[in-house]
Design a protein around this motif. Structure first.
Motif, PDB file in Angstrom:
ATOM      1  N   ALA A 106      38.158   7.217  20.596  1.00 60.00           N
ATOM      2  CA  ALA A 106      38.881   6.005  20.983  1.00 60.00           C
ATOM      3  C   ALA A 106      39.354   5.214  19.766  1.00 60.00           C
ATOM      4  CB  ALA A 106      38.005   5.119  21.861  1.00 60.00           C
ATOM      5  N   THR A 107      38.649   5.378  18.638  1.00 63.95           N
ATOM      6  CA  THR A 107      38.980   4.586  17.447  1.00 63.95           C
ATOM      7  C   THR A 107      39.440   5.442  16.267  1.00 63.95           C
ATOM      8  OG1 THR A 107      36.669   4.628  16.704  1.00 63.95           O
ATOM      9  CG2 THR A 107      37.349   2.761  18.073  1.00 63.95           C
ATOM     10  N   GLN A 108      39.297   6.767  16.391  1.00 66.79           N
ATOM     11  CA  GLN A 108      39.721   7.666  15.316  1.00 66.79           C
ATOM     12  C   GLN A 108      40.496   8.849  15.902  1.00 66.79           C
ATOM     13  OE1 GLN A 108      35.445   7.823  13.990  1.00 66.79           O
ATOM     14  NE2 GLN A 108      36.397   7.949  11.958  1.00 66.79           N
ATOM     15  N   ALA A 109      41.730   9.041  15.430  1.00 68.60           N
ATOM     16  CA  ALA A 109      42.552  10.160  15.913  1.00 68.60           C
ATOM     17  C   ALA A 109      42.293  11.368  15.014  1.00 68.60           C
ATOM     18  CB  ALA A 109      44.030   9.776  15.901  1.00 68.60           C
ATOM     19  N   LYS A 110      41.233  12.086  15.326  1.00 68.79           N
ATOM     20  CA  LYS A 110      40.868  13.265  14.535  1.00 68.79           C
ATOM     21  C   LYS A 110      41.061  14.533  15.367  1.00 68.79           C
ATOM     22  CE  LYS A 110      37.580  11.225  11.286  1.00 68.79           C
ATOM     23  NZ  LYS A 110      36.193  11.307  10.774  1.00 68.79           N
ATOM     24  N   GLY A 111      40.697  15.652  14.801  1.00 73.45           N
ATOM     25  CA  GLY A 111      40.945  16.934  15.468  1.00 73.45           C
ATOM     26  C   GLY A 111      39.682  17.634  15.912  1.00 73.45           C
ATOM     27  N   TRP A 137      38.407   4.902  28.040  1.00 76.10           N
ATOM     28  CA  TRP A 137      37.668   4.504  26.835  1.00 76.10           C
ATOM     29  C   TRP A 137      37.162   3.064  26.953  1.00 76.10           C
ATOM     30  CZ3 TRP A 137      42.087   6.952  23.549  1.00 76.10           C
ATOM     31  CH2 TRP A 137      41.818   8.314  23.343  1.00 76.10           C
ATOM     32  N   HIS A 138      37.973   2.180  27.532  1.00 77.07           N
ATOM     33  CA  HIS A 138      37.527   0.797  27.736  1.00 77.07           C
ATOM     34  C   HIS A 138      36.344   0.745  28.695  1.00 77.07           C
ATOM     35  CE1 HIS A 138      40.334  -1.949  25.675  1.00 77.07           C
ATOM     36  NE2 HIS A 138      41.129  -0.898  25.683  1.00 77.07           N
ATOM     37  N   MET A 139      36.439   1.464  29.817  1.00 78.86           N
ATOM     38  CA  MET A 139      35.373   1.392  30.818  1.00 78.86           C
ATOM     39  C   MET A 139      34.073   2.038  30.324  1.00 78.86           C
ATOM     40  SD  MET A 139      36.752  -0.493  32.997  1.00 78.86           S
ATOM     41  CE  MET A 139      35.209  -0.607  33.870  1.00 78.86           C
ATOM     42  N   ARG A 140      34.181   2.983  29.395  1.00 76.59           N
ATOM     43  CA  ARG A 140      32.975   3.581  28.808  1.00 76.59           C
ATOM     44  C   ARG A 140      32.346   2.683  27.748  1.00 76.59           C
ATOM     45  NH1 ARG A 140      34.872   9.673  27.093  1.00 76.59           N
ATOM     46  NH2 ARG A 140      35.078  10.615  29.173  1.00 76.59           N
ATOM     47  N   GLY A 141      33.121   1.746  27.218  1.00 73.75           N
ATOM     48  CA  GLY A 141      32.664   0.952  26.082  1.00 73.75           C
ATOM     49  C   GLY A 141      32.970   1.614  24.753  1.00 73.75           C
ATOM     50  N   TRP A 142      33.844   2.629  24.768  1.00 67.60           N
ATOM     51  CA  TRP A 142      34.174   3.354  23.541  1.00 67.60           C
ATOM     52  C   TRP A 142      35.296   2.670  22.749  1.00 67.60           C
ATOM     53  CZ3 TRP A 142      33.970   9.425  24.117  1.00 67.60           C
ATOM     54  CH2 TRP A 142      32.706   9.791  24.628  1.00 67.60           C
ATOM     55  N   ALA A 143      36.154   1.899  23.414  1.00 71.51           N
ATOM     56  CA  ALA A 143      37.257   1.213  22.719  1.00 71.51           C
ATOM     57  C   ALA A 143      36.712  -0.052  22.058  1.00 71.51           C
ATOM     58  CB  ALA A 143      38.374   0.881  23.710  1.00 71.51           C
ATOM     59  N   ASN A 144      35.708   0.149  21.192  1.00 66.70           N
ATOM     60  CA  ASN A 144      34.928  -0.990  20.679  1.00 66.70           C
ATOM     61  C   ASN A 144      35.690  -1.866  19.684  1.00 66.70           C
ATOM     62  OD1 ASN A 144      34.785   0.492  18.220  1.00 66.70           O
ATOM     63  ND2 ASN A 144      32.966   1.575  18.951  1.00 66.70           N
ATOM     64  N   ASN A 145      36.852  -1.408  19.191  1.00 64.43           N
ATOM     65  CA  ASN A 145      37.651  -2.230  18.266  1.00 64.43           C
ATOM     66  C   ASN A 145      38.737  -3.025  18.995  1.00 64.43           C
ATOM     67  OD1 ASN A 145      39.328  -0.100  18.955  1.00 64.43           O
ATOM     68  ND2 ASN A 145      40.238   0.079  16.910  1.00 64.43           N
TER      69      ASN A 145
END
Length: 457
Positions: A421-426, A361-369
């Motif tokens: 990466a920022t929301q634990a949804k289903g 997620w970090h390397m994709r840029g998805w861990a934006n928070n």
């Protein structure tokens, strides 16, 4: 002679929230949730999977098939892996090797664990414990106390670091404080509470220097990854921006230094050092280039000595890096942006794959928070006493630095409508249908697991 490796990419990742082990959720549910999420993220169907690797420590043989048959019964090989706390990364290493040497184009690796409350226990009383020789060194050098065995081993390494290099109780507590602070940005973390340094230090002492808030909890949880070959990725060019290269990796075991009567060596320092050096060399990365690291902080003392084993600080100087704020945002390297094992939790078989998900997620840029500017590579360290350790280096396929992507853009790209990466949804029943096998699915194998999983969302 081992042949030339082909490139291997992590195309999809997924995980459950890590929870307290209260027996409320069984492993088929945990594994199903993480596996479905990883396949949705990779935009594949289970029919695309050539081989499966299941990672767990606590459970009867073939728990892996019980989980994988829910996705489909396509007849593929499914391996069940147990390598103590490094189990998840061991599965990752196996999957990479299968693809790198031409045995598969797509491998699904699922790690899961349903644990017992309290400290780790031994189940077989009628045979020698695999760490019996390690424990004998512990007994002869520093003696046995009433503290949990793992806390004694790692705590003693902390004591040796204090004696040799001058680290203090505050330095170890600061590691705990930082990891707890990081976890508030990770929606999958078992705990998301911030503490002051004083609160960490005044928590109940388990085995000096370790207070309770510097020890990882036991947890239930699951994480999964989809690994693919260059050919598999080339056939899906629209997915190249999310594929993260495993640029370097090494699984190492102990050297004779394990038994040289050093408490630091007794927890696998030399094998961590070997694995890190090998993985970084393969990736052509110097330790000073690492901006983000997921490090196996089962106890703060292990983080202290492992910072040095990984080359992130010179030997005997990790505490100096910590005092400068060097292991968090604004410092030299952000260690455990996920909250680490100390706060995120430690379901043994899932931990290595949860670390993988975090760094992907970090390397994709998805861990934006919780991102770290100018991240061109990420380092993972996952250790099991007994012993085995896996170090992995991740890079973007084009070698560029990660740049943040907005939640809205990610939700549009992945078709889920949210950023995992920022929301634990289903997921929905319709989404599950897209990833389960089209040619060999079994409702009998699935039973009511899908309904149970979806009910928790």
């Amino acid at each position: 002679m081992v042949g030339q490796k082909q490139p291997v990419y992590v195309l999809g990742v997924g995980m459950t929230k890590f929870i307290k082990p209260r027996g409320k959720v069984d492993y088929p549910e945990l594994g199903f949730e993480a596996g479905v999420k990883a396949m949705l993220d990779a935009h594949i169907n289970y029919d695309d999977v050539d081989q499966g690797v299941a990672c767990y420590c606590y459970g009867d043989s073939t728990c892996g098939q019980r989980v994988f048959y829910q996705f489909g019964m396509t007849g593929i090989p499914v391996y069940n892996v147990n390598n103590n706390c490094s189990t998840g990364s061991t599965g990752l290493f196996m999957g990479r090797n299968m693809i790198a040497h031409g045995a598969a184009d797509c491998v699904l690796v699922v790690g899961f664990e349903k644990m017992f409350p309290g400290s780790l226990q031994t189940f077989f009383q009628d045979r020698s414990n695999p760490t019996a020789t390690t424990n004998l060194v512990l007994k002869e050098t520093r003696g046995i106390t009433k503290a949990p065995g793992a806390a004694q081993l790692f705590g003693n390494a902390g004591r040796e670091h204090m004696e040799k290099y001058g680290s203090t109780l505050e330095d170890f507590a600061e590691i705990g404080r930082v990891n707890h602070a990081h976890s508030k940005n990770n929606p999958y973390s078992q705990f998301q509470d911030e503490y002051t340094l004083e609160q960490i230090m005044k928590a109940p002492m388990i085995h000096e220097p370790l207070t309770k808030l510097q020890c990882c909890p036991t947890s239930d949880g699951s994480a999964a990854a989809v690994l693919v070959s260059q050919a598999f990725l080339d056939a899906r060019p629209e997915l190249k921006s999310q594929a993260i290269l495993i640029a370097g990796q090494c699984l190492a075991t102990d050297s004779p230094a394990l038994f040289n009567r050093s408490a630091i060596e007794l927890i696998g320092y030399s094998m961590s050092e070997q694995a890190a050096q090998t993985a970084l060399a393969e990736a052509k990365v110097h330790p000073d280039e690492v901006r983000v690291c997921e490090l196996h902080d089962c106890f703060s003392a292990n983080e202290m000595v492992t910072i040095e084993a990984l080359g992130l600080a010179p030997k005997g100087k990790a505490h100096e890096l910590i005092r400068k704020g060097g292991i968090t945002y604004g410092g030299k390297v952000v260690i455990n942006p996920s909250g680490g094992l100390i706060s995120k939790g430690h379901p043994l078989g899932a931990t290595g794959l949860a670390q993988c998900a975090e760094l992907v997620w970090h390397m994709r840029g998805w861990a934006n928070n919780r991102s770290v500017k100018d991240t061109t590579c990420a380092l993972q360290h996952n250790l099991g006493l007994g012993g085995a350790v896996v170090c992995t280096v991740y890079k973007r396929a084009d070698g560029s630095a990660a740049t943040d992507v907005s939640d809205a853009e990610i939700g549009k790209r992945n078709g889920l409508g949210y950023n995992p990466a920022t929301q634990a949804k289903g997921f929905t029943k319709q989404q599950v249908d897209t990833v389960r096998s089209k040619k060999a699915r079994s409702e009998w194998a699935l039973q009511d697991i899908e309904q149970k999983v979806e009910a928790r969302f």
